[in-house]
Design a protein around this motif. Structure first.
Motif, short mmCIF file in Angstrom:
data_model
loop_
_atom_site.label_atom_id
_atom_site.label_comp_id
_atom_site.label_asym_id
_atom_site.label_seq_id
_atom_site.Cartn_x
_atom_site.Cartn_y
_atom_site.Cartn_z
N ASP A 55 -48.23 70.48 -79.61
CA ASP A 55 -47.27 69.44 -79.25
C ASP A 55 -46.53 68.93 -80.48
O ASP A 55 -45.31 68.74 -80.45
CB ASP A 55 -47.98 68.28 -78.54
CG ASP A 55 -48.43 68.65 -77.13
OD1 ASP A 55 -47.94 69.66 -76.61
OD2 ASP A 55 -49.28 67.93 -76.58
N ASP A 56 -47.27 68.71 -81.58
CA ASP A 56 -46.64 68.23 -82.80
C ASP A 56 -45.67 69.27 -83.35
O ASP A 56 -44.57 68.94 -83.82
CB ASP A 56 -47.69 67.88 -83.85
CG ASP A 56 -48.47 66.61 -83.50
OD1 ASP A 56 -47.99 65.85 -82.64
OD2 ASP A 56 -49.55 66.42 -84.08
N SER B 162 -42.51 69.44 -81.24
CA SER B 162 -41.65 68.29 -81.51
C SER B 162 -40.86 68.49 -82.80
O SER B 162 -39.66 68.19 -82.87
CB SER B 162 -42.51 67.03 -81.61
OG SER B 162 -41.73 65.91 -81.95
N ARG C 62 -38.06 71.08 -82.25
CA ARG C 62 -36.91 70.51 -81.53
C ARG C 62 -36.07 69.62 -82.46
O ARG C 62 -34.84 69.63 -82.39
CB ARG C 62 -37.40 69.71 -80.31
CG ARG C 62 -37.97 70.59 -79.20
CD ARG C 62 -38.14 69.79 -77.91
NE ARG C 62 -39.14 68.74 -78.05
CZ ARG C 62 -40.44 68.90 -77.78
NH1 ARG C 62 -40.87 70.09 -77.35
NH2 ARG C 62 -41.29 67.90 -77.91
N SER C 63 -36.75 68.88 -83.35
CA SER C 63 -36.01 68.03 -84.29
C SER C 63 -35.15 68.87 -85.22
O SER C 63 -33.97 68.56 -85.47
CB SER C 63 -36.99 67.18 -85.11
OG SER C 63 -37.63 66.23 -84.32
#
Length: 443
Positions: A355-356, A359, A362-363
Motif C-alpha cells: 500500500d505504501d 501510494s 501514484r505520487s
C-alpha cells in the motif's frame, strides 16, 4: 584451546554471505562479490558453486530451516547466525543438489560448525544433518513450491493473482542466478563484441539478448569490468529488461527527455544516446549520491545529462520544470520481478508493504505527468509483477491527464501487439527480469 581456522571453500564463502544478508541486511549479490574478491584463490568451479549455494539457499531459506527444524526439537532460533547459515547451506546441498555427495556436505558443515561454535554444537549439527540426508530429494516442481512457501504467504498469493500460478512457479523455480547483462552502446556492433568477448572468455556462455538489440548475456565470465571494452566505454553493465524499459520510451533525435527516477543512470545513458546532440536528457532522483555516480558513468561512455535534480517526488517536482517531450518513470517498487537476482527480497518483502509503495508510485506519476508537454509521452515501469504496482497504478494515471496509448518504440513490437498500451516482461518468456511497462500520452 583455540578453534581451528578452516581453509575458505565454496561452502564457507556462501555461509559468510548468508550471515551478512541476515545480520546486516546486505544485498546478496554485493556481499557475494565482496567475499569472492576476498577469496580470489578459489577455482572457477568453486566460485560457481558458491554462487549457486547463495542464491539457492536464500530462495529456499524458510523451507530449508523448517526441514532442519524437524530434527531439532528446540528449533534453530537460538543458534548463532553463523551456525544457522552453515546448516542452511548443507541442507540445500542435501535436498536440492544431485552432484554433491551427502557425506561431503555433512562433513564440511560439521567442521565449519565446530570451528565457529565448538564440539558440542558440531555434534548437534552432525545428528541433524545425518537425519536430513536420509530424506528423499524433492522434485523440481516441489522445490519451486518450496520457494513460494519460504516467502510471505500474502505476497505469494498476490503474485499468483497477478501473473498466474505457472508464471509464478517459473519465477521462483530458478536453480541458478540469471546471467549478467551488458548493453553495447552501438547496437550495430553487438556481433563484433560477441566475438571479442567469446575470444576473451572461451569457457564462458556469452549470448545475444532476446529482446534488446543492445543486450549480451554472460555466464561464467568473471567480473564484467575486467572484460575488454568496458574501460573504453564500448559497453555498460545493464540487465536486459532494464534496457527494454528505457527503449520503450521511444526517445528520438532532438527530444527533450526526463528520466524521473534515474538512480545510477543505466537508462539515462540509453536515452542520452537516443536523443543525440540536438536533444537533451535531464535526470532526477531522490538520492544525490546516485546522481553523482550517474554523471561519472555517463562520462565514461561519452554522454552527459543536461541537468540533474535531487527530487522528492512525494512532495514536489524540485528543479524539474519541463515541458518534456517524453518522461520515463521507472518507479521504486517491491522488486518482485527481480527475485531470481535478489532472492533475499523474499525474506524481507511483505504484502503489507504494498500500500505504501503504490501510494508513492501514484505520487510520482501524478507529479511527473505535469511536466509532459501536451501530446507528449510518458512511460511508467516497475520491476514488479504485482497488479497493485502495475494495472492499479495505470487506472490512477487517467486522473493525471494521461491517456493510455500504443507504444511508438520499435522494441515494444517484439513483446506487445501493435495496439497494446502496456506489456509485461517475464523470465519464463523473455529471459529478462520481471517488469511491467505502460505507455501514455498527455492530453
Amino acid at each position: 584451546m583455540a578453534r581451528p581456522r578452516l581453509v575458505p571453500t565454496a561452502r564457507s564463502v556462501a555461509a559468510d554471505v548468508l550471515v551478512r544478508v541476515e545480520r546486516d541486511s546486505a544485498f546478496a549479490a554485493a556481499a557475494l562479490d565482496v567475499e569472492l574478491d576476498r577469496n580470489i584463490q578459489l577455482e572457477p568451479r568453486d566460485r560457481a558453486l558458491a554462487t549457486e549455494l547463495v542464491y539457492g539457499s536464500l530462495r529456499l531459506r524458510g523451507w530449508l530451516e523448517a526441514r532442519l527444524s524437524r530434527h531439532a526439537p528446540r528449533g534453530l532460533s537460538n543458534l548463532p547466525p553463523e551456525v544457522r547459515a552453515i546448516l542452511v547451506i548443507a541442507a540445500y546441498q542435501l535436498l536440492a543438489l544431485e552432484r554433491v555427495p551427502a557425506f561431503a556436505a555433512v562433513s564440511e558443515a560439521v567442521s565449519g560448525v565446530r570451528a565457529v561454535a565448538g564440539e558440542r554444537v558440531s555434534g548437534f549439527a552432525n545428528a541433524v544433518l545425518r537425519k536430513l540426508s536420509k530424506e528423499p530429494k524433492p522434485t523440481t516442481d516441489e522445490l519451486a513450491r518450496a520457494a513460494l512457501a519460504s516467502a510471505d504467504p500474502a505476497l505469494t498469493k498476490a503474485i499468483i493473482e497477478s501473473i498466474g500460478e505457472p508464471a509464478t512457479l517459473a519465477l521462483f523455480a530458478a536453480t541458478e542466478p540469471p546471467p549478467l547483462g551488458i548493453r553495447v552502446e552501438d547496437a550495430s556492433t553487438r556481433d563484433s563484441w560477441l566475438a571479442t568477448l567469446r575470444e576473451a572468455r572461451p569457457s564462458a556462455s556469452i549470448e545475444p539478448g532476446r529482446v534488446s538489440p543492445h543486450s549480451i548475456a554472460l555466464r561464467g565470465a568473471g567480473r564484467l569490468t575486467d572484460l575488454p571494452g568496458f574501460a573504453d566505454g564500448a559497453w555498460t553493465p545493464q540487465e536486459e529488461g532494464s534496457q527494454v524499459v528505457a527503449l520503450a520510451l521511444g526517445a528520438r533525435e532532438g527530444d527533450v527527455v526526463l528520466d524521473a527516477c534515474a538512480g545510477r543512470g543505466n537508462k539515462t545513458g540509453l536515452l542520452a544516446r537516443a536523443v543525440g546532440v540536438s536533444g537533451a536528457v535531464d535526470a532526477a532522483d531522490l538520492h544525490p549520491k546516485k546522481l553523482e555516480r550517474l554523471e561519472r558513468e555517463l562520462g565514461r561512455i561519452g554522454q552527459r545529462p543536461r541537468s540533474t535534480f535531487a527530487v522528492d517526488w512525494a512532495s514536489g517536482t524540485g528543479g524539474a520544470t519541463g515541458p518534456y517531450d517524453r518522461v520515463l518513470v521507472d518507479a521504486p517498487c517491491s522488486g518482485t520481478g527481480t527475485v531470481r537476482r535478489r532472492p533475499e527480497l523474499l525474506l524481507r518483502r511483505a504484502a503489507s508493504d504494498l500500500d505504501d509503495l503504490a501510494s508513492l508510485q501514484r505520487s510520482i506519476l501524478s507529479r511527473a505527468a505535469t511536466l509532459v508537454r501536451p501530446g507528449g509521452r510518458l512511460v511508467y515501469a516497475v520491476c514488479s509483477v504485482l497488479r497493485a504496482e502495475a494495472e492499479a497504478v495505470v487506472e490512477h494515471a487517467r486522473q493525471c491527464g494521461l491517456t493510455p496509448a500504443p507504444f511508438d518504440a520499435p522494441v515494444a513490437a517484439i513483446v506487445a501487439p501493435g495496439d497494446a498500451t502496456s506489456f509485461r516482461l517475464l523470465p519464463s518468456e523473455h529471459g529478462t527480469d520481471g517488469y511491467f511497462v505502460a505507455s501514455f500520452v498527455r492530453t
